[in-house]
Every structure is written in C-alpha cells, then in structure tokens.
Design a protein around this motif. Sequence first.
Motif, PDB file in Angstrom:
ATOM      1  N   LEU A 143       2.504   7.505   7.699  1.00  0.00           N
ATOM      2  CA  LEU A 143       3.342   8.701   7.612  1.00  0.00           C
ATOM      3  C   LEU A 143       3.319   9.211   6.175  1.00  0.00           C
ATOM      4  O   LEU A 143       3.495   8.446   5.236  1.00  0.00           O
ATOM      5  CB  LEU A 143       4.785   8.357   8.008  1.00  0.00           C
ATOM      6  CG  LEU A 143       5.807   9.502   7.938  1.00  0.00           C
ATOM      7  CD1 LEU A 143       5.562  10.530   9.035  1.00  0.00           C
ATOM      8  CD2 LEU A 143       7.227   8.951   8.046  1.00  0.00           C
ATOM      9  N   SER A 144       3.067  10.508   6.011  1.00  0.00           N
ATOM     10  CA  SER A 144       3.169  11.121   4.688  1.00  0.00           C
ATOM     11  C   SER A 144       4.349  12.072   4.687  1.00  0.00           C
ATOM     12  O   SER A 144       4.520  12.866   5.615  1.00  0.00           O
ATOM     13  CB  SER A 144       1.886  11.868   4.327  1.00  0.00           C
ATOM     14  OG  SER A 144       0.801  10.966   4.250  1.00  0.00           O
ATOM     15  N   MET A 145       5.171  11.961   3.650  1.00  0.00           N
ATOM     16  CA  MET A 145       6.355  12.808   3.506  1.00  0.00           C
ATOM     17  C   MET A 145       6.195  13.625   2.233  1.00  0.00           C
ATOM     18  O   MET A 145       6.147  13.068   1.136  1.00  0.00           O
ATOM     19  CB  MET A 145       7.625  11.961   3.415  1.00  0.00           C
ATOM     20  CG  MET A 145       7.803  10.990   4.565  1.00  0.00           C
ATOM     21  SD  MET A 145       9.349  10.020   4.405  1.00  0.00           S
ATOM     22  CE  MET A 145      10.537  11.155   5.111  1.00  0.00           C
ATOM     23  N   HIS A 146       6.110  14.931   2.387  1.00  0.00           N
ATOM     24  CA  HIS A 146       5.911  15.810   1.240  1.00  0.00           C
ATOM     25  C   HIS A 146       7.187  16.612   1.000  1.00  0.00           C
ATOM     26  O   HIS A 146       7.694  17.279   1.907  1.00  0.00           O
ATOM     27  CB  HIS A 146       4.729  16.762   1.536  1.00  0.00           C
ATOM     28  CG  HIS A 146       4.479  17.756   0.439  1.00  0.00           C
ATOM     29  ND1 HIS A 146       4.140  19.069   0.693  1.00  0.00           N
ATOM     30  CD2 HIS A 146       4.510  17.625  -0.914  1.00  0.00           C
ATOM     31  CE1 HIS A 146       3.979  19.706  -0.474  1.00  0.00           C
ATOM     32  NE2 HIS A 146       4.197  18.856  -1.453  1.00  0.00           N
ATOM     33  N   LEU A 196       5.433  13.162  -3.113  1.00  0.00           N
ATOM     34  CA  LEU A 196       4.634  12.890  -1.916  1.00  0.00           C
ATOM     35  C   LEU A 196       4.592  11.385  -1.688  1.00  0.00           C
ATOM     36  O   LEU A 196       4.164  10.629  -2.557  1.00  0.00           O
ATOM     37  CB  LEU A 196       3.212  13.441  -2.093  1.00  0.00           C
ATOM     38  CG  LEU A 196       2.204  13.139  -0.985  1.00  0.00           C
ATOM     39  CD1 LEU A 196       2.636  13.740   0.347  1.00  0.00           C
ATOM     40  CD2 LEU A 196       0.820  13.667  -1.363  1.00  0.00           C
ATOM     41  N   PHE A 197       5.086  10.978  -0.526  1.00  0.00           N
ATOM     42  CA  PHE A 197       5.068   9.562  -0.146  1.00  0.00           C
ATOM     43  C   PHE A 197       3.955   9.328   0.870  1.00  0.00           C
ATOM     44  O   PHE A 197       3.836  10.075   1.849  1.00  0.00           O
ATOM     45  CB  PHE A 197       6.382   9.156   0.524  1.00  0.00           C
ATOM     46  CG  PHE A 197       7.569   9.140  -0.408  1.00  0.00           C
ATOM     47  CD1 PHE A 197       7.948   7.981  -1.058  1.00  0.00           C
ATOM     48  CD2 PHE A 197       8.325  10.286  -0.606  1.00  0.00           C
ATOM     49  CE1 PHE A 197       9.057   7.957  -1.901  1.00  0.00           C
ATOM     50  CE2 PHE A 197       9.433  10.277  -1.443  1.00  0.00           C
ATOM     51  CZ  PHE A 197       9.796   9.108  -2.099  1.00  0.00           C
ATOM     52  N   SER A 201      11.138  12.849  -9.575  1.00  0.00           N
ATOM     53  CA  SER A 201       9.796  13.383  -9.778  1.00  0.00           C
ATOM     54  C   SER A 201       9.523  13.530 -11.273  1.00  0.00           C
ATOM     55  O   SER A 201      10.435  13.523 -12.093  1.00  0.00           O
ATOM     56  CB  SER A 201       9.639  14.722  -9.056  1.00  0.00           C
ATOM     57  OG  SER A 201      10.535  15.676  -9.594  1.00  0.00           O
ATOM     58  N   ASP A 202       8.254  13.706 -11.600  1.00  0.00           N
ATOM     59  CA  ASP A 202       7.857  13.679 -13.005  1.00  0.00           C
ATOM     60  C   ASP A 202       7.488  15.069 -13.533  1.00  0.00           C
ATOM     61  O   ASP A 202       8.268  15.697 -14.235  1.00  0.00           O
ATOM     62  CB  ASP A 202       6.683  12.707 -13.155  1.00  0.00           C
ATOM     63  CG  ASP A 202       6.401  12.374 -14.608  1.00  0.00           C
ATOM     64  OD1 ASP A 202       7.254  12.676 -15.460  1.00  0.00           O
ATOM     65  OD2 ASP A 202       5.339  11.815 -14.887  1.00  0.00           O
ATOM     66  N   ARG A 220       0.815  -1.221   0.000  1.00  0.00           N
ATOM     67  CA  ARG A 220       0.000   0.000   0.000  1.00  0.00           C
ATOM     68  C   ARG A 220       0.850   1.274   0.000  1.00  0.00           C
ATOM     69  O   ARG A 220       0.314   2.372   0.096  1.00  0.00           O
ATOM     70  CB  ARG A 220      -0.939  -0.022   1.209  1.00  0.00           C
ATOM     71  CG  ARG A 220      -1.971  -1.149   1.101  1.00  0.00           C
ATOM     72  CD  ARG A 220      -3.021  -1.053   2.184  1.00  0.00           C
ATOM     73  NE  ARG A 220      -2.436  -1.201   3.513  1.00  0.00           N
ATOM     74  CZ  ARG A 220      -2.812  -0.477   4.571  1.00  0.00           C
ATOM     75  NH1 ARG A 220      -3.735   0.439   4.459  1.00  0.00           N
ATOM     76  NH2 ARG A 220      -2.234  -0.668   5.742  1.00  0.00           N
ATOM     77  N   LEU A 221       2.159   1.117  -0.100  1.00  0.00           N
ATOM     78  CA  LEU A 221       3.052   2.277  -0.163  1.00  0.00           C
ATOM     79  C   LEU A 221       2.814   3.032  -1.469  1.00  0.00           C
ATOM     80  O   LEU A 221       2.722   2.425  -2.528  1.00  0.00           O
ATOM     81  CB  LEU A 221       4.506   1.791  -0.091  1.00  0.00           C
ATOM     82  CG  LEU A 221       5.618   2.821  -0.278  1.00  0.00           C
ATOM     83  CD1 LEU A 221       5.644   3.791   0.884  1.00  0.00           C
ATOM     84  CD2 LEU A 221       6.961   2.125  -0.402  1.00  0.00           C
ATOM     85  N   GLN A 222       2.703   4.350  -1.376  1.00  0.00           N
ATOM     86  CA  GLN A 222       2.461   5.162  -2.569  1.00  0.00           C
ATOM     87  C   GLN A 222       3.506   6.252  -2.681  1.00  0.00           C
ATOM     88  O   GLN A 222       3.910   6.825  -1.670  1.00  0.00           O
ATOM     89  CB  GLN A 222       1.113   5.893  -2.456  1.00  0.00           C
ATOM     90  CG  GLN A 222      -0.118   5.067  -2.695  1.00  0.00           C
ATOM     91  CD  GLN A 222      -1.353   5.961  -2.585  1.00  0.00           C
ATOM     92  OE1 GLN A 222      -1.440   6.796  -1.698  1.00  0.00           O
ATOM     93  NE2 GLN A 222      -2.294   5.772  -3.477  1.00  0.00           N
ATOM     94  N   CYS A 223       3.907   6.539  -3.922  1.00  0.00           N
ATOM     95  CA  CYS A 223       4.716   7.721  -4.178  1.00  0.00           C
ATOM     96  C   CYS A 223       4.058   8.476  -5.321  1.00  0.00           C
ATOM     97  O   CYS A 223       3.985   7.964  -6.436  1.00  0.00           O
ATOM     98  CB  CYS A 223       6.149   7.351  -4.528  1.00  0.00           C
ATOM     99  SG  CYS A 223       7.155   8.800  -4.889  1.00  0.00           S
ATOM    100  N   LEU A 224       3.545   9.675  -5.033  1.00  0.00           N
ATOM    101  CA  LEU A 224       2.851  10.452  -6.048  1.00  0.00           C
ATOM    102  C   LEU A 224       3.845  11.328  -6.822  1.00  0.00           C
ATOM    103  O   LEU A 224       4.757  11.898  -6.230  1.00  0.00           O
ATOM    104  CB  LEU A 224       1.781  11.333  -5.401  1.00  0.00           C
ATOM    105  CG  LEU A 224       0.756  10.606  -4.514  1.00  0.00           C
ATOM    106  CD1 LEU A 224      -0.355  11.561  -4.097  1.00  0.00           C
ATOM    107  CD2 LEU A 224       0.150   9.393  -5.212  1.00  0.00           C
TER     108      LEU A 224
END
Length: 209
Positions: free
Chosen positions: A150-153, A75-76, A68-69, A37-41
């Motif tokens: 935890l969200s890391m921005h 954002l993680f 990044s794109d 369920r780990l996401q990196c936007l």
Amino acid sequence: GAAMAHGHGPGRCRCCGEEAAERGAAWGLYLRIDRQRLQCLNERREGSGATVFRPWEERGDRSQFVESDDDEELLFNIPFTGSVKLKGVIVMGEEDGTHPAELRLFRNIPHMSFDDTAKEPEQTFSLSRDPLGELEYPTKIARFSNVYHLSMHFPKNFGAETTKIFYIGLKGEWTEAHRHEVTICNYEASANPADHKLEQITPQTHFIT
C-alpha cells in the motif's frame, strides 16, 4: 449505595473493555507491516515515518510523529507480510496547518517515488483535521481486497510549510500469502546481519580479555 454499585457493575465495565479491545484489534494491520522494507519518503528524521504505525490505543502518544522535510509532501510505501483487505484508514495530526489535507491511496506498486504519484490513485480522500484520531475513512473495499503493498501519498496540508502526522490507523483483514513464501524465507535468511556481526566481534573480544 447498592444502586450506585449496581450501575457500575462488572458487566458494564467488561463490556466497555471488550468493545475497546475489539476496536483496537480491528486496527491491528500495523502488525502485518514488513517493517524492514517500510519506507517514508521526504521524512525529516530518518525512521520517524515508521513510528506512526502503532497500536490504536497508543495513537495519543504525541512524542511519536513524522514531519515532512523539503515541502509538505509525504509518501509511505507499506509492504505487508501477506495479503490485506483494507477497510478503513485513520489519519491523525495537529489542529493546525501542518495536518494533511488530502490522502491518495495506491495499491501494489512497490517502491513508489514522488514521480509515480502522477498516476491515478485507487482512491483519494479529502481529510479533515483530526487531532484525536476519531475520523475513519472507509475504503472502496473492492479495490483494496488483495493488497500486498500500500502506498499512501499526502500531497498537501492546510497551509503550513511542512506536514506532521502522529498516527495512521489501518483497518482490515490479513491472510497469509502462500505464493510469497519462498521470497520471504530467502529474504529473512539473507537479512540477518546480527549473526555475522557476532562472529566478527567475538574473536576480538576474546583477544582483549
């Protein structure tokens, strides 16, 4: 020769080794990430965000990184398999403009989007360029003592069009979360497509042979 041998006696080597092992173990929270369920936007290459969470000893592996794109933001969303007391963070990038310049931490807001980052973070760090993964940013532990997500921005970098991160270290303590047990069991039961795939493939294989 005796004096030299004494200087590099086994006691010293073992001691250094243990210290390194302890240091590495302290940064072992990556083992407690629910990787499914780990996401990196805004990651350029799908799945690359997950590669930056790895053993402390492997932080120097430059082949694994996330870039990044569309712009410099990353954002993680990091769900843990239990409850975490987060004590410190390491962020390692290049010695150039692609290194992230700021980190904002959010606690227990699953599935955050870039729109959600308008919220007030629990803590913000001004980052320095850290190509070797040596700088540790201590968290306000009281605010991060019961973290299951935890969200890391990373809102900006040092001037490049994209941001690159090679390694993110998370230091702290993990405890099993009993209240989540039921959901975790159900989740695992439903999220094992391998079993079903085998059943579908097997009859065809027999048919061909």
